[in-house]
Design a protein around this motif. Structure first.
Motif, PDB file in Angstrom:
ATOM      1  N   PRO A 201       0.713  -1.236  -0.127  1.00  0.00           N
ATOM      2  CA  PRO A 201       0.038   0.043  -0.074  1.00  0.00           C
ATOM      3  C   PRO A 201       0.844   0.882  -0.281  1.00  0.00           C
ATOM      4  O   PRO A 201       0.379   2.813  -0.650  1.00  0.00           O
ATOM      5  CB  PRO A 201      -1.555   0.020   1.239  1.00  0.00           C
ATOM      6  CG  PRO A 201      -1.329  -1.672   1.582  1.00  0.00           C
ATOM      7  CD  PRO A 201      -0.010  -1.912   1.063  1.00  0.00           C
ATOM      8  N   ARG A 202       2.281   1.134   0.457  1.00  0.00           N
ATOM      9  CA  ARG A 202       2.766   2.846   0.707  1.00  0.00           C
ATOM     10  C   ARG A 202       3.485   3.057  -0.732  1.00  0.00           C
ATOM     11  O   ARG A 202       3.558   4.348  -0.632  1.00  0.00           O
ATOM     12  CB  ARG A 202       3.697   2.068   2.145  1.00  0.00           C
ATOM     13  CG  ARG A 202       4.366   4.230   2.050  1.00  0.00           C
ATOM     14  CD  ARG A 202       5.495   3.646   3.179  1.00  0.00           C
ATOM     15  NE  ARG A 202       6.519   4.577   3.355  1.00  0.00           N
ATOM     16  CZ  ARG A 202       8.069   4.239   2.995  1.00  0.00           C
ATOM     17  NH1 ARG A 202       8.238   3.471   2.695  1.00  0.00           N
ATOM     18  NH2 ARG A 202       8.706   5.405   3.376  1.00  0.00           N
ATOM     19  N   GLU A 203       3.809   1.564  -1.342  1.00  0.00           N
ATOM     20  CA  GLU A 203       4.530   2.348  -2.648  1.00  0.00           C
ATOM     21  C   GLU A 203       3.494   2.847  -3.418  1.00  0.00           C
ATOM     22  O   GLU A 203       3.725   3.466  -3.917  1.00  0.00           O
ATOM     23  CB  GLU A 203       4.839   0.083  -2.622  1.00  0.00           C
ATOM     24  CG  GLU A 203       6.106   0.734  -1.670  1.00  0.00           C
ATOM     25  CD  GLU A 203       6.442  -1.535  -2.300  1.00  0.00           C
ATOM     26  OE1 GLU A 203       7.840  -1.195  -1.680  1.00  0.00           O
ATOM     27  OE2 GLU A 203       6.393  -2.066  -2.583  1.00  0.00           O
ATOM     28  N   ILE A 204       2.025   1.482  -3.356  1.00  0.00           N
ATOM     29  CA  ILE A 204       1.186   2.293  -4.663  1.00  0.00           C
ATOM     30  C   ILE A 204       0.551   4.159  -4.342  1.00  0.00           C
ATOM     31  O   ILE A 204       0.732   4.295  -5.272  1.00  0.00           O
ATOM     32  CB  ILE A 204      -0.564   1.496  -4.174  1.00  0.00           C
ATOM     33  CG1 ILE A 204       0.273  -0.103  -4.462  1.00  0.00           C
ATOM     34  CG2 ILE A 204      -1.516   2.013  -4.428  1.00  0.00           C
ATOM     35  CD1 ILE A 204      -0.718  -0.803  -4.183  1.00  0.00           C
ATOM     36  N   HIS A 205       0.430   3.963  -2.580  1.00  0.00           N
ATOM     37  CA  HIS A 205       0.470   5.571  -2.467  1.00  0.00           C
ATOM     38  C   HIS A 205       1.419   6.328  -3.092  1.00  0.00           C
ATOM     39  O   HIS A 205       0.951   7.461  -3.636  1.00  0.00           O
ATOM     40  CB  HIS A 205       0.185   6.085  -1.337  1.00  0.00           C
ATOM     41  CG  HIS A 205      -1.273   5.256  -0.584  1.00  0.00           C
ATOM     42  ND1 HIS A 205      -1.071   4.667   0.878  1.00  0.00           N
ATOM     43  CD2 HIS A 205      -2.195   4.630  -0.831  1.00  0.00           C
ATOM     44  CE1 HIS A 205      -2.102   3.753   0.703  1.00  0.00           C
ATOM     45  NE2 HIS A 205      -3.000   4.013  -0.204  1.00  0.00           N
ATOM     46  N   THR A 206       3.390   6.315  -2.915  1.00  0.00           N
ATOM     47  CA  THR A 206       3.716   7.271  -3.659  1.00  0.00           C
ATOM     48  C   THR A 206       3.694   7.081  -4.147  1.00  0.00           C
ATOM     49  O   THR A 206       3.842   8.056  -5.514  1.00  0.00           O
ATOM     50  CB  THR A 206       5.169   6.130  -2.735  1.00  0.00           C
ATOM     51  OG1 THR A 206       5.559   6.065  -1.128  1.00  0.00           O
ATOM     52  CG2 THR A 206       6.192   7.139  -2.990  1.00  0.00           C
ATOM     53  N   LEU A 207       3.892   5.927  -5.543  1.00  0.00           N
ATOM     54  CA  LEU A 207       3.925   5.978  -7.523  1.00  0.00           C
ATOM     55  C   LEU A 207       2.481   7.287  -7.523  1.00  0.00           C
ATOM     56  O   LEU A 207       2.704   7.563  -8.347  1.00  0.00           O
ATOM     57  CB  LEU A 207       3.338   4.928  -7.755  1.00  0.00           C
ATOM     58  CG  LEU A 207       4.699   3.687  -7.568  1.00  0.00           C
ATOM     59  CD1 LEU A 207       3.763   1.530  -7.902  1.00  0.00           C
ATOM     60  CD2 LEU A 207       5.784   4.493  -8.120  1.00  0.00           C
ATOM     61  N   ALA A 208       1.923   6.569  -6.863  1.00  0.00           N
ATOM     62  CA  ALA A 208       0.727   8.039  -7.199  1.00  0.00           C
ATOM     63  C   ALA A 208       0.804   8.655  -7.132  1.00  0.00           C
ATOM     64  O   ALA A 208       0.071   9.903  -7.691  1.00  0.00           O
ATOM     65  CB  ALA A 208      -0.666   7.626  -6.185  1.00  0.00           C
ATOM     66  N   THR A 209       0.842   9.377  -5.690  1.00  0.00           N
ATOM     67  CA  THR A 209       1.675  10.524  -5.653  1.00  0.00           C
ATOM     68  C   THR A 209       2.364  11.373  -6.422  1.00  0.00           C
ATOM     69  O   THR A 209       2.249  13.082  -6.514  1.00  0.00           O
ATOM     70  CB  THR A 209       2.227  10.920  -4.121  1.00  0.00           C
ATOM     71  OG1 THR A 209       2.027  10.140  -3.079  1.00  0.00           O
ATOM     72  CG2 THR A 209       2.991  12.075  -3.807  1.00  0.00           C
ATOM     73  N   HIS A 210       3.509  10.468  -7.577  1.00  0.00           N
ATOM     74  CA  HIS A 210       4.424  11.142  -8.370  1.00  0.00           C
ATOM     75  C   HIS A 210       3.472  10.867  -9.484  1.00  0.00           C
ATOM     76  O   HIS A 210       4.923  11.909 -10.487  1.00  0.00           O
ATOM     77  CB  HIS A 210       5.880  10.577  -7.430  1.00  0.00           C
ATOM     78  CG  HIS A 210       6.193  11.248  -6.871  1.00  0.00           C
ATOM     79  ND1 HIS A 210       6.663  12.334  -6.335  1.00  0.00           N
ATOM     80  CD2 HIS A 210       6.512  10.312  -5.324  1.00  0.00           C
ATOM     81  CE1 HIS A 210       7.533  11.850  -5.385  1.00  0.00           C
ATOM     82  NE2 HIS A 210       7.065  11.523  -4.612  1.00  0.00           N
ATOM     83  N   LEU A 211       2.890   9.956  -9.799  1.00  0.00           N
ATOM     84  CA  LEU A 211       2.266  10.301 -11.216  1.00  0.00           C
ATOM     85  C   LEU A 211       1.079  10.306 -11.654  1.00  0.00           C
ATOM     86  O   LEU A 211       0.912  10.183 -13.108  1.00  0.00           O
ATOM     87  CB  LEU A 211       3.028   8.124 -11.652  1.00  0.00           C
ATOM     88  CG  LEU A 211       4.128   6.783 -11.771  1.00  0.00           C
ATOM     89  CD1 LEU A 211       4.065   6.009 -11.489  1.00  0.00           C
ATOM     90  CD2 LEU A 211       4.798   8.093 -12.229  1.00  0.00           C
ATOM     91  N   THR A 212       0.435  10.404 -11.033  1.00  0.00           N
ATOM     92  CA  THR A 212      -0.877  11.911 -11.082  1.00  0.00           C
ATOM     93  C   THR A 212      -0.766  12.835 -11.140  1.00  0.00           C
ATOM     94  O   THR A 212       0.713  13.826 -10.578  1.00  0.00           O
ATOM     95  CB  THR A 212      -1.500  11.467 -10.220  1.00  0.00           C
ATOM     96  OG1 THR A 212      -1.286  11.448  -8.892  1.00  0.00           O
ATOM     97  CG2 THR A 212      -2.345   9.129 -10.308  1.00  0.00           C
TER      98      THR A 212
END
Length: 564
Positions: free
Chosen positions: A102-113
């Motif tokens: 979950p933390r990795e998904i949220h971090t990716l979302a922060t930088h890719l959206t």
């Protein structure tokens, strides 16, 4: 390394096409790797990046075609730094070999959206909402003596859109406390949602905003920021939600029985498959006659859906037709996209009230299978084949439910329950079947049927607190707040650790102005959350983790603290 820091120079007479997009020619056969490629490890990097792109699409639905690979690399590099990977190459290896946490998904979302938005964006759409759609909805509800309004801003970024909607509603409804108004803002980017919950913005968020919005609904705060007034902030609920992997519609998350969904400048960034699934779910989130609003540049994405375009001089909006109108549309659409298909009630199904729907009960229920000559004959079980049990039907229905295919859920379960001689299965319990039927009907907006099935679940399992919790939510949706509170308290009596029941009680207390009681429930819920790891799912929360629920409760407690 060449004298220019951060760049690698290669000499190669003929580079393949897949490689050329990662380099910049420098003359004399020298090429320079583009930004972000120096730390990747050159060998096989285009293929690795393509695999990473596919994995991101699976988790987030985001589409990164070759022309956006620079954006992908930039976001991956920032995510790697945030997650404390030593370099991009090791991060890519991790992404390709390990399931995402979950933390990795949220971090990716922060930088890719992309969180680019501002208040009252697209004036034409806002004008149609303010002058036509919202006034009609409010007048209809007033005439029906049902003062409810439910709106979802999907992909709300830092909150400008749902707050804009709250301002329009506030402008049209002078007696807000007399209404049950629910405005939900969701996003997959936790950093954006934290900003939304603070409600503080720079002047850039008002670059095309009418002056009256700033004058009447904001006040200056520290650092030259503009802060939205508490009365507007209290109208909006924010929640972390992944449009690709999370379950919706669901009455528990507030994504069922909606009047309006806004999803503007979001769908364009998804893969085609993700878009189809999201639109399919949006369709079922809306009540009949409900509205879907996308950006003008996304209008073509709805051409092969059952939504009906409503054209106004200022904007085009999309409406879910009444069921009798939708049948033909769904049939046409099913050939085009394969996502939404018409369905009819299975033969002889009886509702909890005993009424029969569909064809007469004498119609054969078993399918017909091909005979020896290719002709159909009544199906019969094979000698060594295990007869399907109601537990099998439940597990299959659960998969349909997670995809938002609610008519299939009802058909499977009611048909199985009506087959009185069907084996139950070792792990079978009727209570969970009735519970799933109750949730399905609630998500379709059929609250009377949902309540009836929930009562049957309670009769089957009278000591299961989650049945009473669902019943409380159904009563709340029907604006029977005393009954809702009674059911929720019963749920907590049976299961004191059922945190979501306390959250629901807190929301009812806030709605009715009992701030001290709301604070007490929030405090007890926060205390229970201390025993749950931040990345662990909270029971009965529809996938909400303990960390996400803490953020939600902090936002929920803001109006409580403000009244002190």
């Amino acid at each position: 390394m060449c004298p220019q820091r951060g760049l690698k120079r290669l000499r190669h007479p003929e580079l393949p096409t897949t490689t050329q997009r990662f380099i910049t020619p420098q003359g004399s056969g020298v090429v320079v790797l583009k930004e972000g490629m120096g730390s990747m490890g050159w060998e096989g990097s285009p293929g690795n990046l393509s695999q990473v792109s596919r994995k991101i699409a699976a988790y987030l639905g985001l589409n990164f075609p070759p022309e956006r690979e620079t954006d992908l690399l930039r976001g991956l590099r920032r995510a790697a730094a945030d997650l404390q990977f030593p370099d991009l190459q090791k991060f890519l290896h991790h992404l390709l070999t390990q399931p995402l946490q979950p933390r990795e998904i949220h971090t990716l979302a922060t930088h890719l959206t992309i969180g680019e938005t501002y208040f009252m964006r697209d004036p034409g759409t806002m004008l149609v909402l303010r002058e036509i759609i919202l006034p009609r909805l409010l007048q209809e509800r007033e005439a029906q003596q049902r003062r409810t309004l439910r709106i979802w801003s999907a992909g709300c970024a830092s909150g400008e859109e749902p707050y804009s909607i709250a301002i329009l509603v506030k402008k049209l409804v002078p007696d807000i406390p007399a209404w049950d108004i629910f405005i939900l803002g969701t996003d997959v980017n936790p950093a954006a949602l934290e900003k939304a919950q603070r409600g503080q913005y720079t002047r850039w968020s008002f670059r095309q905003t009418p002056p009256w919005v700033i004058q009447h609904y904001f006040r200056e705060s520290e650092g030259g920021l503009m802060e939205i007034l508490p009365e507007i902030r209290r109208m909006v609920t924010f929640r972390l939600l992944n449009l690709v992997t999370d379950t919706y519609p669901d009455v528990r998350s507030g994504t069922a029985g909606l009047d309006i969904i806004l999803c503007r400048n979001v769908l364009m960034y998804f893969t085609e498959e993700a878009r189809r699934k999201i639109l399919h779910r949006f369709y079922h989130c809306l009540i009949e006659g409900g509205w879907l609003i996308v950006s003008p540049g996304e209008a073509h994405l709805l051409w092969e859906t059952p939504f009906q375009a409503r054209r106004y001089p200022e904007a085009i909006l999309y409406q879910k037709p009444a069921e009798r109108e939708a049948t033909g549309l769904l049939a046409v659409n099913s050939r085009a996209s394969g996502e939404i298909t018409p369905s009819v009630p299975p033969a002889g199904i009886k509702s909890p009230s005993g009424a029969s729907s569909g064809k007469p009960s004498g119609t054969p229920v078993l399918p017909r299978s091909p005979g020896r000559n290719g002709k159909t004959s009544p199906a019969s079980p094979l000698r060594n084949r295990r007869h399907p049990t109601i537990e099998d039907a439940y597990q299959k229905a659960l998969r349909h439910y997670q995809r938002g295919e609610y008519r299939e859920v009802i058909g499977l379960l009611e048909n199985a329950l009506n087959a009185g001689d069907a084996p139950r299965g070792e792990a079978f319990c009727e209570g969970k079947v009735f519970h799933l039927l109750a949730r399905t009907h609630a998500n379709m907006g059929d609250l009377p049927s949902a309540q009836a099935w929930c009562q049957k679940a309670i009769q089957a399992e009278s000591l299961n607190g989650e049945h009473y919790y669902l019943l409380g939510l159904i009563h709340q949706e029907r604006e029977d707040f005393p009954a809702a509170m009674g059911a929720l308290r019963r749920a907590l009596f049976l299961q004191p650790d059922l945190i979501m029941a306390r959250v629901a009680l807190a929301r009812i207390h806030l709605h009715q102005g009992r701030h001290a009681a709301a604070e007490r429930e929030i405090r007890q819920a926060m205390h229970r959350l201390e025993d749950i790891p931040a990345d662990q799912e909270v029971p009965a929360s529809d996938g909400l983790t303990a960390g996400e629920l803490k953020c939600f409760l902090e936002a929920l407690s803001a109006p409580v603290n403000h009244t002190r």
